[in-house]
Motif scaffolding. Structure first.
Motif, PDB file in Angstrom:
ATOM      1  N   ARG A 134       3.649  13.001  -3.392  1.00 30.96           N
ATOM      2  CA  ARG A 134       2.319  12.516  -3.788  1.00 30.96           C
ATOM      3  C   ARG A 134       1.939  12.999  -5.186  1.00 30.96           C
ATOM      4  NH1 ARG A 134      -0.101  13.843   2.101  1.00 30.96           N
ATOM      5  NH2 ARG A 134       0.190  11.788   3.073  1.00 30.96           N
ATOM      6  N   SER A 184      -3.895  13.674  16.418  1.00 27.46           N
ATOM      7  CA  SER A 184      -3.168  14.708  15.690  1.00 27.46           C
ATOM      8  C   SER A 184      -4.053  15.424  14.670  1.00 27.46           C
ATOM      9  CB  SER A 184      -1.974  14.081  14.975  1.00 27.46           C
ATOM     10  OG  SER A 184      -1.444  14.980  14.041  1.00 27.46           O
ATOM     11  N   ILE A 206       3.341   8.946  -5.866  1.00 31.08           N
ATOM     12  CA  ILE A 206       3.889   8.004  -4.884  1.00 31.08           C
ATOM     13  C   ILE A 206       3.015   8.023  -3.631  1.00 31.08           C
ATOM     14  CG2 ILE A 206       5.879   7.517  -3.402  1.00 31.08           C
ATOM     15  CD1 ILE A 206       7.489   9.020  -5.757  1.00 31.08           C
ATOM     16  N   ARG A 207       2.630   6.836  -3.183  1.00 31.79           N
ATOM     17  CA  ARG A 207       1.762   6.736  -2.007  1.00 31.79           C
ATOM     18  C   ARG A 207       2.594   6.971  -0.740  1.00 31.79           C
ATOM     19  NH1 ARG A 207       0.621   2.539  -5.349  1.00 31.79           N
ATOM     20  NH2 ARG A 207       1.683   1.075  -3.969  1.00 31.79           N
ATOM     21  N   ALA A 208       2.307   8.044  -0.044  1.00 31.79           N
ATOM     22  CA  ALA A 208       3.163   8.472   1.058  1.00 31.79           C
ATOM     23  C   ALA A 208       2.344   8.846   2.288  1.00 31.79           C
ATOM     24  CB  ALA A 208       3.988   9.674   0.627  1.00 31.79           C
ATOM     25  N   GLU A 209       2.921   8.600   3.459  1.00 39.04           N
ATOM     26  CA  GLU A 209       2.292   8.988   4.717  1.00 39.04           C
ATOM     27  C   GLU A 209       3.294   9.718   5.576  1.00 39.04           C
ATOM     28  OE1 GLU A 209      -0.012   6.068   7.069  1.00 39.04           O
ATOM     29  OE2 GLU A 209       0.398   4.684   5.419  1.00 39.04           O
ATOM     30  N   ILE A 210       2.784  10.589   6.449  1.00 38.06           N
ATOM     31  CA  ILE A 210       3.591  11.043   7.563  1.00 38.06           C
ATOM     32  C   ILE A 210       2.915  10.522   8.812  1.00 38.06           C
ATOM     33  CG2 ILE A 210       2.389  13.287   7.622  1.00 38.06           C
ATOM     34  CD1 ILE A 210       5.093  14.424   8.747  1.00 38.06           C
ATOM     35  N   PHE A 211       3.683   9.991   9.742  1.00 39.96           N
ATOM     36  CA  PHE A 211       3.062   9.508  10.974  1.00 39.96           C
ATOM     37  C   PHE A 211       2.440  10.722  11.657  1.00 39.96           C
ATOM     38  CE2 PHE A 211       2.578   7.664  15.158  1.00 39.96           C
ATOM     39  CZ  PHE A 211       2.265   6.344  14.866  1.00 39.96           C
ATOM     40  N   PRO A 212       1.143  10.656  12.003  1.00 33.02           N
ATOM     41  CA  PRO A 212       0.474  11.896  12.436  1.00 33.02           C
ATOM     42  C   PRO A 212       0.938  12.422  13.799  1.00 33.02           C
ATOM     43  CG  PRO A 212      -1.049  10.035  12.529  1.00 33.02           C
ATOM     44  CD  PRO A 212       0.191   9.540  11.863  1.00 33.02           C
ATOM     45  N   GLN A 267      -3.054  -1.950  13.517  1.00 34.71           N
ATOM     46  CA  GLN A 267      -1.926  -1.094  13.850  1.00 34.71           C
ATOM     47  C   GLN A 267      -2.463   0.341  13.867  1.00 34.71           C
ATOM     48  OE1 GLN A 267       1.069  -2.396  14.437  1.00 34.71           O
ATOM     49  NE2 GLN A 267       2.023  -0.426  14.888  1.00 34.71           N
ATOM     50  N   GLU A 274      -5.506   6.326  -1.410  1.00 38.09           N
ATOM     51  CA  GLU A 274      -4.311   5.474  -1.350  1.00 38.09           C
ATOM     52  C   GLU A 274      -3.018   6.283  -1.381  1.00 38.09           C
ATOM     53  OE1 GLU A 274      -4.903   2.386  -4.298  1.00 38.09           O
ATOM     54  OE2 GLU A 274      -6.328   1.336  -3.005  1.00 38.09           O
ATOM     55  N   LEU A 275      -3.042   7.427  -2.064  1.00 39.77           N
ATOM     56  CA  LEU A 275      -1.877   8.321  -2.049  1.00 39.77           C
ATOM     57  C   LEU A 275      -1.534   8.734  -0.629  1.00 39.77           C
ATOM     58  CD1 LEU A 275      -1.909  11.140  -4.756  1.00 39.77           C
ATOM     59  CD2 LEU A 275      -0.293   9.271  -4.494  1.00 39.77           C
ATOM     60  N   THR A 280       0.848  -1.182   0.000  1.00 44.20           N
ATOM     61  CA  THR A 280       0.000   0.000   0.000  1.00 44.20           C
ATOM     62  C   THR A 280       0.890   1.240   0.000  1.00 44.20           C
ATOM     63  OG1 THR A 280      -0.219  -0.262   2.376  1.00 44.20           O
ATOM     64  CG2 THR A 280      -1.957  -1.173   1.018  1.00 44.20           C
ATOM     65  N   THR A 281       1.219   1.734   1.186  1.00 41.38           N
ATOM     66  CA  THR A 281       2.040   2.929   1.269  1.00 41.38           C
ATOM     67  C   THR A 281       3.476   2.616   0.845  1.00 41.38           C
ATOM     68  OG1 THR A 281       0.660   3.719   3.059  1.00 41.38           O
ATOM     69  CG2 THR A 281       2.850   4.709   2.861  1.00 41.38           C
ATOM     70  N   TYR A 315       4.993   0.722  13.084  1.00 39.27           N
ATOM     71  CA  TYR A 315       3.875   1.027  12.181  1.00 39.27           C
ATOM     72  C   TYR A 315       4.299   0.747  10.732  1.00 39.27           C
ATOM     73  CZ  TYR A 315       0.325   3.940   9.811  1.00 39.27           C
ATOM     74  OH  TYR A 315      -0.684   4.409   9.000  1.00 39.27           O
ATOM     75  N   LEU A 343       6.074  18.508   5.190  1.00 37.86           N
ATOM     76  CA  LEU A 343       4.789  18.511   4.471  1.00 37.86           C
ATOM     77  C   LEU A 343       4.895  18.929   3.006  1.00 37.86           C
ATOM     78  CD1 LEU A 343       2.069  19.543   7.104  1.00 37.86           C
ATOM     79  CD2 LEU A 343       2.577  17.289   6.136  1.00 37.86           C
ATOM     80  N   LEU A 362      -2.958  16.772  12.120  1.00 33.09           N
ATOM     81  CA  LEU A 362      -2.452  16.496  10.776  1.00 33.09           C
ATOM     82  C   LEU A 362      -3.438  15.642   9.997  1.00 33.09           C
ATOM     83  CD1 LEU A 362       1.365  15.652  10.927  1.00 33.09           C
ATOM     84  CD2 LEU A 362       0.238  17.650   9.922  1.00 33.09           C
TER      85      LEU A 362
END
Lengths: 451, 451
Positions: free
Chosen positions: A385, B156, A389-395, B119, B34-35, A361-362, A406, A378, B158
């Protein structure tokens, strides 16, 4: 204190990993259907009981989920009808609707209702859940998906050819080796005619269908019970035990069925279909024991089995000549195939055949070190994105260890770290979670590496 | 003669063109979720009535579709209970299950049942139909899809920021200009506190929510009916009629709410969220009249409206602090957004915003001139499909005119013709259906032209 929640028996929740796998299956089948010009339709979950009842036999009627009428569902019911406790009859009065039991009857209903706007031949696929109040057991659910493709309004055998190509392509894409079996109802009818038992065709096909399970002796015993004479049963033997290549089998059958017009038509159809299927990736085999217990097929009958793991039929179908007759629109021929997606899911699990990227996924997780670092990250995430590209920031800016678990739990292959050093240089550290390798990169290099 | 079939009122069939449009909408929203690292889940259509009842108010309970128990559903019911005709109580005895009414309660139930394997934070999206026994009317159906995204297990802000980015990206991709409205339940609570009417918060938000529809005078009248004094209502005026930029509004509110800790927290949260949303493509506006009538939001509240066509809210959501409390798992905060896909469908139709290639199915149709020509075409079609091009051959060798109308009806942009001349040269004629232009090409050139 609230009660511990549960779900109805025979139903399932699908979590993220299961959904990724299921989507991979659905998307693969969907894209192959579309390569052949099939178009998707959807029908409502609820159908009127008038549409559903009497279409699946007496047993099927009992397995329909019925929906209680809204409002005062008792208003038109006499006390005596209530206390009489005829549950089936009462149900038909307090319920007008039921849940879809398969995709075939709703499709027939759809074709009849929309016939004016349909361009024939109509090639449709449909992937939706169906519901059956069956006793749940391993591999049998009360809610499950069907994935059907049908062509209606064309008698051409090219449709059969293309459906077999679709089956072959789908399982090739899955990496599952399969055996495709083909038969023809007209051949079976011919056999019954030739041995002089035309009225016993259903009994004969049902008995023949059991050959694999119960063996020839028991099949013969069953045929005898069905009222066939020893002479008739004797005549059947070479046909049931037929050996050789498809061409050899068809040759033999054609000789035996020389006196049956219908039987010869079945041989000719099968020969035609097979003549266009010489370059399949999977083996296709004529199998006279294939009847699929269904009396509604009128021409070709197909079935698909996985070769490398024990599992029943994972796909099947055939030609039927009167799909819409039950709704007052006779004469429309159709041919279709149904993929058993729950069983295909089990097969791909057993053989571990999911492509790695179908489960991912990410692609990258940005670690959260706090306010300042987040403000720095950010705009970079936004660019990442934008590059798709599928991206996350841990919140939350919690402990590094929690953020790393995680990433591991979600199987995220890359992590980005940006602290004071990275910020001073206008860069980030990219960590490969598999190798542990860390690289200092600019945002553009980051995108290049992840693309 | 069979009866003319119909479908239950308030439900719909979706044909190929509608499905292509809906899939475009679903796929666009899905790819944006998904992004941002959201993962899909699915829950069963049926939930136990224990899970569903009491979660949507008294009115909601009545709108649940209930499923009649299988088998002898009357076995445990006394005659007296039947003839008493208490339909609600009887329903709860003859029905154990109902159809999903929204995606929020099943998601809460899912989180509680699967908490060990989840998770946190858990970012999920879910797109499935829901059912409500509402009176059907224009734009209101008994079966419709919801497309929800939620993050649970993280406080958060965010998450709020990212949800707004998701909304902005989705509608940018659709080409729909929208106005995003944001509010915060804590600001509303602060206002109620400051005017000394903390117990009237629900009444106040409900009344404020009607400002657009009924105007300030009627809102004031309603507040008076709700028991607010003239003095309190007077104090509310500047707040309700607030003007200026988001920053100016927040400045004013902060001054008015100086004595309310909760109110100031709401101002601070909103300021933080907006500070990260300066580069959206669409305008985001603080709107204190936004309350969405829902008492369960505890922080940010969002709503999205299309600017270029009249339509209600097409997306909305907010933060709630006790999603899973109803199932005995307190303390889990969440924030979510729901896309109103049926309304988005109407908006894209009204503005004619579907990209042409999202509606195109088959790319090329091979005309069927007969046995010999078909045998010539089939290997070429196979190559074309291997190149990923969606191709059909008309299955029957009927009149040219009929085959051409099929191509037109399905909006197939290219047709291939191969007769004696083409076969002699090992080529085919490619006809552009829009321009009428015809070109003689080799199979490889054909693929190049269609790719």
């Amino acid at each position: 204190m609230a009660n511990k929640p549960s779900i109805p028996k025979g139903t399932r929740d699908f979590g993220p990993v299961e959904m990724a796998k299921r989507n991979y299956i659905f998307n693969t089948i969907r894209s192959v259907y579309e390569l052949y010009g099939f178009q998707q339709i959807e029908t409502p979950a609820q159908e009127t009981l008038q549409t559903l009842m009497g279409k699946y036999g007496e047993e099927g009627d009992k397995l329909l989920f019925k929906i209680l009428n809204s409002g005062d569902y008792l208003s038109k019911i006499e006390d005596s009808e209530l206390t009489e406790r005829n549950t089936l009859r009462l149900a038909s009065k307090i319920c007008e609707k039921g849940l879809r039991y398969d995709l075939t009857v709703p499709f027939a209903r759809y074709v009849v209702m929309h016939r004016e706007e349909l361009q024939l031949p109509f090639k449709r696929y449909q992937v939706q859940p169906v519901w059956r109040a069956d006793r749940p057991q391993k591999g049998r659910y009360r809610e499950f998906y069907q994935f059907d493709g049908d062509v209606v309004g064309s008698d051409s055998l090219l449709n059969e050819v293309e459906l077999m190509q679709i089956v072959d392509t789908v399982f090739t894409r899955f990496g599952v080796r399969v055996q495709i079996k083909i038969n023809n109802r007209k051949i079976l009818t011919g056999i019954a005619e030739v041995i002089g038992a035309a009225d016993k065709i259903v009994d004969i096909t049902v008995a023949i269908d059991k050959l694999d399970k119960i063996g020839i002796d028991n099949v013969n015993a069953e045929l005898r019970e069905d009222g066939l004479t020893d002479e008739q049963i004797e005549k059947l033997q070479p046909i049931i035990m037929l050996e050789g290549t498809n061409e050899q089998k068809l040759e033999t059958i054609a000789q035996v069925l020389a006196s049956s017009e219908t039987g010869l038509k079945g041989v000719e159809e099968t020969r035609y279909i097979l003549s266009f299927l010489t370059s399949l990736n999977n083996e296709i085999q004529l199998d006279l024991t294939l009847a699929r217990g269904l009396s509604y097929y009128t021409g070709a009958i197909f079935e698909v089995k996985a070769l490398d793991t024990p599992m029943g039929s994972i796909s099947g179908g055939g030609r039927y000549d009167n799909l819409t007759g039950i709704f007052g629109m006779p004469g429309l021929s159709g041919v279709g195939i149904s993929f058993g997606v729950d069983r295909i899911y089990d097969v791909l699990n057993a053989l571990d055949l999911y492509p790695k990227d179908s489960l991912q996924t990410t692609q990258v997780l940005f670690i959260n070190f706090g306010e300042k670092e987040t403000a720095y990250c950010l705009p970079i995430i936004a660019k990442v994105r934008q590059a798709g590209i599928r991206a996350e920031i841990f919140p939350d800016s919690t402990k590094m260890k929690k953020q790393m678990s995680y990433a591991n739990a979600k199987q995220i292959p890359f992590v980005v770290l940006a602290g004071d050093n990275e910020m001073a240089e206008g860069k980030v550290t990219l960590k490969n979670m598999e190798t542990g390798e860390q690289t200092l990169v600019s945002p553009d290099e980051l995108i290049a590496k992840l693309s």
